[in-house]
Every structure is written in C-alpha cells, then in structure tokens.
Design a protein around this motif. Sequence first.
Motif, PDB file in Angstrom:
ATOM      1  N   ARG A  63       0.833  -1.210   0.000  1.00 21.61           N
ATOM      2  CA  ARG A  63       0.000   0.000   0.000  1.00 21.61           C
ATOM      3  C   ARG A  63       0.863   1.253   0.000  1.00 21.61           C
ATOM      4  O   ARG A  63       0.564   2.236  -0.679  1.00 21.61           O
ATOM      5  N   MET A  64       1.950   1.216   0.745  1.00 21.22           N
ATOM      6  CA  MET A  64       2.794   2.398   0.851  1.00 21.22           C
ATOM      7  C   MET A  64       3.631   2.623  -0.404  1.00 21.22           C
ATOM      8  O   MET A  64       4.100   3.740  -0.661  1.00 21.22           O
ATOM      9  N   ALA A  65       3.825   1.574  -1.182  1.00 18.54           N
ATOM     10  CA  ALA A  65       4.638   1.690  -2.399  1.00 18.54           C
ATOM     11  C   ALA A  65       3.943   2.538  -3.455  1.00 18.54           C
ATOM     12  O   ALA A  65       4.597   3.116  -4.331  1.00 18.54           O
ATOM     13  N   ILE A  66       2.598   2.616  -3.361  1.00 21.04           N
ATOM     14  CA  ILE A  66       1.843   3.402  -4.333  1.00 21.04           C
ATOM     15  C   ILE A  66       2.213   4.875  -4.198  1.00 21.04           C
ATOM     16  O   ILE A  66       2.107   5.474  -3.147  1.00 21.04           O
ATOM     17  N   GLY A  67       2.650   5.462  -5.280  1.00 21.60           N
ATOM     18  CA  GLY A  67       2.968   6.883  -5.277  1.00 21.60           C
ATOM     19  C   GLY A  67       4.413   7.200  -4.929  1.00 21.60           C
ATOM     20  O   GLY A  67       4.845   8.334  -5.084  1.00 21.60           O
ATOM     21  N   LEU A  68       5.168   6.211  -4.450  1.00 21.50           N
ATOM     22  CA  LEU A  68       6.576   6.445  -4.159  1.00 21.50           C
ATOM     23  C   LEU A  68       7.395   6.397  -5.452  1.00 21.50           C
ATOM     24  O   LEU A  68       6.994   5.752  -6.421  1.00 21.50           O
ATOM     25  N   PRO A  69       8.542   7.063  -5.475  1.00 23.23           N
ATOM     26  CA  PRO A  69       9.379   7.039  -6.675  1.00 23.23           C
ATOM     27  C   PRO A  69       9.818   5.614  -7.025  1.00 23.23           C
ATOM     28  O   PRO A  69       9.937   4.760  -6.147  1.00 23.23           O
ATOM     29  N   LYS A  70      10.037   5.366  -8.303  1.00 25.93           N
ATOM     30  CA  LYS A  70      10.473   4.041  -8.743  1.00 25.93           C
ATOM     31  C   LYS A  70      11.837   3.670  -8.165  1.00 25.93           C
ATOM     32  O   LYS A  70      12.197   2.497  -8.108  1.00 25.93           O
ATOM     33  N   SER A  71      12.592   4.694  -7.745  1.00 27.23           N
ATOM     34  CA  SER A  71      13.909   4.433  -7.166  1.00 27.23           C
ATOM     35  C   SER A  71      13.820   3.766  -5.798  1.00 27.23           C
ATOM     36  O   SER A  71      14.799   3.204  -5.300  1.00 27.23           O
ATOM     37  N   VAL A  72      12.634   3.842  -5.175  1.00 29.36           N
ATOM     38  CA  VAL A  72      12.440   3.191  -3.878  1.00 29.36           C
ATOM     39  C   VAL A  72      12.117   1.720  -4.108  1.00 29.36           C
ATOM     40  O   VAL A  72      11.103   1.372  -4.711  1.00 29.36           O
ATOM     41  N   SER A  73      12.994   0.864  -3.641  1.00 26.15           N
ATOM     42  CA  SER A  73      12.847  -0.576  -3.868  1.00 26.15           C
ATOM     43  C   SER A  73      11.760  -1.176  -2.984  1.00 26.15           C
ATOM     44  O   SER A  73      11.676  -0.879  -1.790  1.00 26.15           O
ATOM     45  N   LYS A  74      10.945  -2.037  -3.579  1.00 20.15           N
ATOM     46  CA  LYS A  74       9.911  -2.750  -2.809  1.00 20.15           C
ATOM     47  C   LYS A  74      10.565  -3.639  -1.757  1.00 20.15           C
ATOM     48  O   LYS A  74      10.042  -3.814  -0.659  1.00 20.15           O
TER      49      LYS A  74
END
Length: 262
Positions: free
Chosen positions: A44-55
């Motif tokens: 849920r938190m990954a939505i909207g974060l930059p692609k540079s932020v690794s899951k």
Amino acid sequence: MIDQKQVQLANMELWKQWKEQGLIHARQTLIESYLPLVEYVSGRMAIGLPKSVSKDDLSSFGVMGLIDAIEKFDYARGLQFETYASWRIRGSIIDGLRQGDWVPRSVREKAKKVEEAYQKLEQQYLRSVTDQEISTFLQISEQDFQQMLQDISITTICSIDDPIREEESETRLSLIVDEKAKNPEYQVNEFYLKDSLAKAIDRLTEKERTVVSLFYFEELSLSEIAEVMCLSPSRISQLHSKAILRLKGVLGRFKNQLFQDN
C-alpha cells in the motif's frame, strides 16, 4: 470459519510460549505467520513512491517493525495484534525511508509552501479554495501546480513517531492515551479537533472526499481507487495530496489556537 479459529488458537499458544516461556522458535513462527501483513502494508505504501524506492527495501524496513511489534505486544490485553503491528510496520518503513533521505529538501519545501497556502487562503475565504487561487497565490501556473502536487505526493505520509513540532521531542505516539483516562481538558480539545476536522472534510471537493474515504476507511490502494473512480493513478495521487494538505492546514490552525489559548 473453523480454520480461522484454529489459526487464532494456534497463534495464542505461540504468544504464550514466546511471552511466558521465552521460546525462540515460537517467536520465529510468529514472525513468519505475520509476514503477509508486512507485504500488505509495504504494498500500500509503495503506491505513489518514486520508482527508485525498492519494494524489497520497504519490506525489509517493515520486517523490522514487525519484529519490534512482536517484542512489545501484550497479548494478554486481548487487543488485535494485526492493528497494532500495522502501525509499527508503517512507522518503521517511514523511519527507514527518511533515514535514507528519500525525499529531497526541495520537495519538502514545496510541500510546506502548498500547506501554508491552503492554511492562509482557506482561513481568509472560509471555504475550500480552487487550484487557480492556490496557483495565483504561489505565483505559478496551474500546470506547474499540478506537477508540484505530483512531486510532493510522496510526502503525504507520516509516522506516529514523528515529532509534533520540529523543535520538540514530543511525538504523536506520546499523545496516545488510555481512553478511560481522559481528563476534561483533553475531552474539550478532542471535541474541537474533531469538529475542525469534520468541517475541513466537508470543504473538500467530492472527489477528494471520495479518495480519502476509499483510502483510509475502505483501505483501497491508490491504484484500486483509480479503477473505481475511472481516473489515472497520478490524478488520484494529486487528489490525495490536496486533501491531506488541506487537512494539515486545518490542524495547523487548530494547533496554533491551542497554543495561543494556553
């Protein structure tokens, strides 16, 4: 239904083994059984974060929060662990991201400017202000304002471990108290805070209210909300950012009034 009860009973036994007997294997089993909760929250938190932020990074931070939750949770109180752990996991992810300087200073400055603009204009006009009015106040075009919202969408999350005021150490978590221990002053402040928030939510546009409702009450992801509302995920992200910044502006005014009265 029977399977769910069996799982709950099994977990209760594991809690007893870990908390009362200190059995490490019980602790490890609890961690493994609640790992899907980490994946849910981090997803849920990954939505909207930059692609540079690794899951994977989000999950790693989340696991640390889960472990912390298992260490501190008091199963004997009969509370739901999933709710408690979700807060800890979310807070751990946010703390991990901030330690890694995941949001540039320039982006945080933009967010602060927009929040202050909403606070000043809506206090002046006593209504929900338009994008055009905000753009004019910031002396930028509406297109640049939309891009600014997209840029700062990653900042509209917060941790209960964040300080309430930048110059102080008191956190949101420190204000969470037993409801049975409310004093009259707290109840009065809580009443006016809820009243202020209710009025602020009423001032949101219909689409902003829908996004807030679906995200925070129905617990849909921003991509799921985009499908429901037939809008693009980026547009949903903008609506979410505007709604949060409006609400933060109201809370800022409430905080200022509270400190002035005191």
